[in-house]
Motif scaffolding. Structure first.
Motif, mmCIF file in Angstrom:
data_model
loop_
_atom_site.group_PDB
_atom_site.id
_atom_site.type_symbol
_atom_site.label_atom_id
_atom_site.label_comp_id
_atom_site.label_asym_id
_atom_site.label_seq_id
_atom_site.Cartn_x
_atom_site.Cartn_y
_atom_site.Cartn_z
ATOM 1 N N ASN B 221 -4.503 3.457 -1.303
ATOM 2 C CA ASN B 221 -4.832 4.129 -0.050
ATOM 3 C C ASN B 221 -5.201 5.598 -0.240
ATOM 4 O O ASN B 221 -6.003 6.144 0.498
ATOM 5 C CB ASN B 221 -3.656 4.024 0.932
ATOM 6 C CG ASN B 221 -3.601 2.635 1.550
ATOM 7 O OD1 ASN B 221 -4.649 1.995 1.713
ATOM 8 N ND2 ASN B 221 -2.404 2.156 1.852
ATOM 9 N N GLN B 240 -14.798 0.412 4.817
ATOM 10 C CA GLN B 240 -14.539 -0.467 5.945
ATOM 11 C C GLN B 240 -13.209 -1.171 5.741
ATOM 12 O O GLN B 240 -12.859 -1.528 4.617
ATOM 13 C CB GLN B 240 -15.629 -1.543 6.049
ATOM 14 C CG GLN B 240 -17.035 -1.011 6.102
ATOM 15 C CD GLN B 240 -17.353 -0.378 7.441
ATOM 16 O OE1 GLN B 240 -16.882 -0.835 8.475
ATOM 17 N NE2 GLN B 240 -18.134 0.698 7.428
ATOM 18 N N GLU B 241 -12.486 -1.347 6.830
ATOM 19 C CA GLU B 241 -11.250 -2.117 6.710
ATOM 20 C C GLU B 241 -11.534 -3.550 7.148
ATOM 21 O O GLU B 241 -11.910 -3.795 8.297
ATOM 22 C CB GLU B 241 -10.147 -1.492 7.552
ATOM 23 C CG GLU B 241 -8.788 -1.998 7.148
ATOM 24 C CD GLU B 241 -7.787 -0.860 6.989
ATOM 25 O OE1 GLU B 241 -6.621 -1.103 7.222
ATOM 26 O OE2 GLU B 241 -8.179 0.267 6.620
ATOM 27 N N ASN B 243 -9.792 -7.406 7.034
ATOM 28 C CA ASN B 243 -8.537 -8.132 6.760
ATOM 29 C C ASN B 243 -7.495 -7.231 6.101
ATOM 30 O O ASN B 243 -6.872 -7.613 5.117
ATOM 31 C CB ASN B 243 -8.774 -9.343 5.852
ATOM 32 C CG ASN B 243 -9.692 -10.346 6.512
ATOM 33 O OD1 ASN B 243 -9.802 -10.377 7.741
ATOM 34 N ND2 ASN B 243 -10.358 -11.149 5.702
ATOM 35 N N ASN B 244 -7.327 -6.038 6.601
ATOM 36 C CA ASN B 244 -6.348 -5.090 6.056
ATOM 37 C C ASN B 244 -6.660 -4.639 4.642
ATOM 38 O O ASN B 244 -5.789 -4.154 3.935
ATOM 39 C CB ASN B 244 -4.932 -5.676 6.071
ATOM 40 C CG ASN B 244 -4.354 -5.650 7.460
ATOM 41 O OD1 ASN B 244 -4.682 -4.751 8.245
ATOM 42 N ND2 ASN B 244 -3.526 -6.633 7.768
ATOM 43 N N GLN B 245 -7.881 -4.862 4.188
ATOM 44 C CA GLN B 245 -8.225 -4.418 2.841
ATOM 45 C C GLN B 245 -9.374 -3.444 2.923
ATOM 46 O O GLN B 245 -10.286 -3.611 3.730
ATOM 47 C CB GLN B 245 -8.608 -5.616 1.965
ATOM 48 C CG GLN B 245 -7.388 -6.439 1.587
ATOM 49 C CD GLN B 245 -7.743 -7.803 1.084
ATOM 50 O OE1 GLN B 245 -8.836 -8.306 1.350
ATOM 51 N NE2 GLN B 245 -6.829 -8.421 0.372
ATOM 52 N N LYS B 246 -9.298 -2.426 2.092
ATOM 53 C CA LYS B 246 -10.336 -1.404 2.142
ATOM 54 C C LYS B 246 -11.517 -1.821 1.277
ATOM 55 O O LYS B 246 -11.364 -2.074 0.081
ATOM 56 C CB LYS B 246 -9.776 -0.084 1.633
ATOM 57 C CG LYS B 246 -8.812 0.551 2.609
ATOM 58 C CD LYS B 246 -8.434 1.924 2.146
ATOM 59 C CE LYS B 246 -7.932 2.726 3.309
ATOM 60 N NZ LYS B 246 -7.613 4.102 2.901
#
Lengths: 315, 252
Positions: B221, B240-241, B243-246
């Motif tokens: 993060n 972009q986020e 599914n909770n992934q960057k």
């Protein structure tokens, strides 16, 4: 298990060829001929084994299957030492000088050269085995030039004596050093056992070998010295003959298609003995000494390599 | 823990790795990212003693690597480099068996065979295990080499661009295996990786190198931000986020 039976087959063949050399056309004077033949065959077995092992080790260290130890100039150095002896001390030195002393001298020079070569490499920033080969190649050429330079300066009669040493031949082997070189070879083989487990790993390349816990620099340095000693033994016995190694080792690779040195080393040695003893039978009984063993081996080897090339092309 | 203390490596006058200090956390996946020529692979090679540092030192579990026996290190740390061209005729199983060399020195025990089976299963190579390396695709070969590294059963696993030559399916498969190694077996994984999205999704920590120096280091993060990535790569990326992934979008 198939490997074991193939190895056994090679062993039987080798024994048969050796026996063939000993007993074919023995004649009535066997009490005279047998000891002489035994001496010669002992030289062949020793030379063949030593050359095969040296080539396998060298190819493993360099990870290259078409190199022979002659590329780092070991045989050229041998010729240089012999020529220099005649040049400075006269041809009588070769014939008068104690053969053991001559053998010891060549041995010391060749091992010292291998060590110097390795030290030079070791001091360099980028340690690369190909740099060592290149360096060896240049030294080999340099030794060759020095040798020819001295050869054109000396008396033609003396040159003839050197010429005998220039080509590998089993018709006039240096049997006087047989005992000394057997002892040296036996000692080196004993020393080699210590490294035998590392050889398979070394053939995976430097980085993988280090990763798997091989002390690379330590091991390779010692293996190179082993190669140098083995080559000097063979060269002192019969003259420059490293070309044989390339042939027999590749035959062994083709036959066994394995990376295991526990198979490759004995297999190459056996193929080598078969090639030498078989070739010498041809020289003595078919060609009645009208040709040299090295010529036959070069011819057969050349044909075999063309066959390999054609086969690889098709695959 | 792996401690790298002010390590430098010069090639000629150019410092490829320039006074780098970094601590690698145990049981986590740490990704090394950065532009080409940033010194990532060199750093990994120094940590794994493949090349020696000119200055500085590397400690593994408090022991200096240049004072530890190579065989002992081989039971602790495994490295896989990017180019693995072999001219040997070797089956996958033979190759994986080499991973046990630090323990058995060539004579395989029952224990060794267990580890070999396990490594082959982990990389899903059971069906191929008797195939020779020269009959495999680049991806299969890469998986075979990773299996060898797994068979070495070391606490630290270093992989230099393990996703080279792999399609998405196998890339994901390998990253998932690495995740399992860290989460289930508590292994410490260090990878050099070019695809920052793989780094973002699967690693715990990221160390970013540039010109031989550490540009940034921290958790995913902390590193995967437009600002930091701009510093590292010198190009604009939108994060972009999904599914909770960057996910970094760097196609412009």
């Amino acid at each position: 298990m198939r490997e074991k039976s193939k190895l056994l087959f090679l062993l039987c063949l080798a024994v048969a060829v050796v026996a063939g050399y000993m007993f074919i056309e023995l004649g009535p004077n066997w009490d005279y001929a047998l000891p002489r033949r035994a001496e010669k065959i002992a030289v062949m077995v020793l030379t063949g084994t030593v050359i095969a092992v040296a080539t396998v080790l060298f190819q493993t260290v360099t990870n290259n299957r078409i190199l022979t130890p002659s590329i780092i100039g070991l045989d050229s150095l041998y010729m240089l030492v012999q020529t220099a002896l005649v040049f400075f001390l006269g041809s009588t030195s070769l014939t008068v000088m104690n053969k053991q002393l001559n053998f010891g001298l060549s041995l010391v020079f060749m091992v010292a050269f291998a060590l110097v070569l390795y030290k030079t490499l070791f001091r360099r920033e980028v340690q690369n085995i190909y740099f060592l080969l290149l360096l060896g190649l240049i030294f080999g050429t340099f030794f060759g030039s020095l040798t020819s330079f001295m050869q054109v300066m000396i008396d033609p009669n003396e040159f003839q004596i050197i010429q005998d040493r220039m080509f590998a031949s089993f018709n006039n082997v240096q049997t006087e050093v047989l005992v000394a070189s057997s002892i040296v070879a036996a000692a080196i083989f004993l020393y080699l056992i210590k490294f035998i487990n590392y050889l398979d790993v070394l053939s995976l390349g430097k980085e993988t070998a280090i990763n798997l816990g091989v002390d690379y620099d330590y091991t390779v340095k010692r293996l190179l010295v082993i190669v140098a000693v083995l080559i000097s033994v063979a060269t002192a016995l019969v003259g420059p003959i490293t070309f044989l190694g390339l042939l027999v080792v590749n035959v062994a690779y083709e036959m066994f298609r394995t990376f295991k040195h526990s198979i490759l080393l004995p297999a190459s040695a056996l193929v080598s003995v078969i090639a030498l003893a078989g070739g010498q039978i041809l020289v003595e009984h078919v060609f009645s000494f009208s040709t040299q063993l090295s010529v036959i081996i070069n011819f057969v080897g050349g044909v075999y390599f063309i066959y390999l090339l054609v086969k690889e092309n098709r695959a | 823990m792996v401690e790298v203390n002010s390590v430098s490596k010069l090639y000629g006058l150019k410092a490829v790795v320039d006074d780098v200090s970094v601590n690698i956390q145990k049981g986590k996946i740490t990704s090394f990212i950065g532009p080409n020529g940033a010194g990532k692979s060199t750093l990994l090679s120094i940590i794994s003693r493949l090349i020696s540092a000119d200055t500085g030192e590397v400690l593994i579990d408090g022991q200096k690597i240049n004072e530890t026996k190579s065989r002992d290190l081989a039971q602790k740390i495994a490295i896989l480099k990017q180019s693995n061209q072999l001219s040997l005729r070797l089956s996958i199983r033979d190759l994986v068996a080499f991973g046990r060399f630090p323990y058995s020195q060539g004579k395989l025990t029952k224990e060794d065979h267990k580890h070999i089976e396990e490594a082959i299963r982990y990389m899903e190579l059971e069906d191929l295990q008797n195939n020779y390396l020269d009959q495999l695709s680049g991806g299969q070969r890469q998986r075979a080499f990773i299996a060898m590294t797994l068979a070495q059963d070391t606490e630290y696993i270093l992989l230099d661009e393990p996703l080279n030559n792999l399609d998405m399916k196998h890339s994901v498969q390998i990253m998932k295996v690495l995740r399992r190694l860290a989460d289930e077996l508590g292994k410490t994984v260090l990878i050099v990786i070019h695809d920052i999205n793989f780094a973002s999704v699967y690693s715990d920590y990221i160390v970013a190198l540039k010109d031989g120096k550490i540009e940034a280091q921290g958790t995913v993060n902390e590193i995967i931000t437009s600002l930091t990535l701009k510093q590292i790569y010198g190009m604009d990326m939108s994060i972009q986020e999904i599914n909770n992934q960057k996910i970094c979008v760097y196609f412009s």
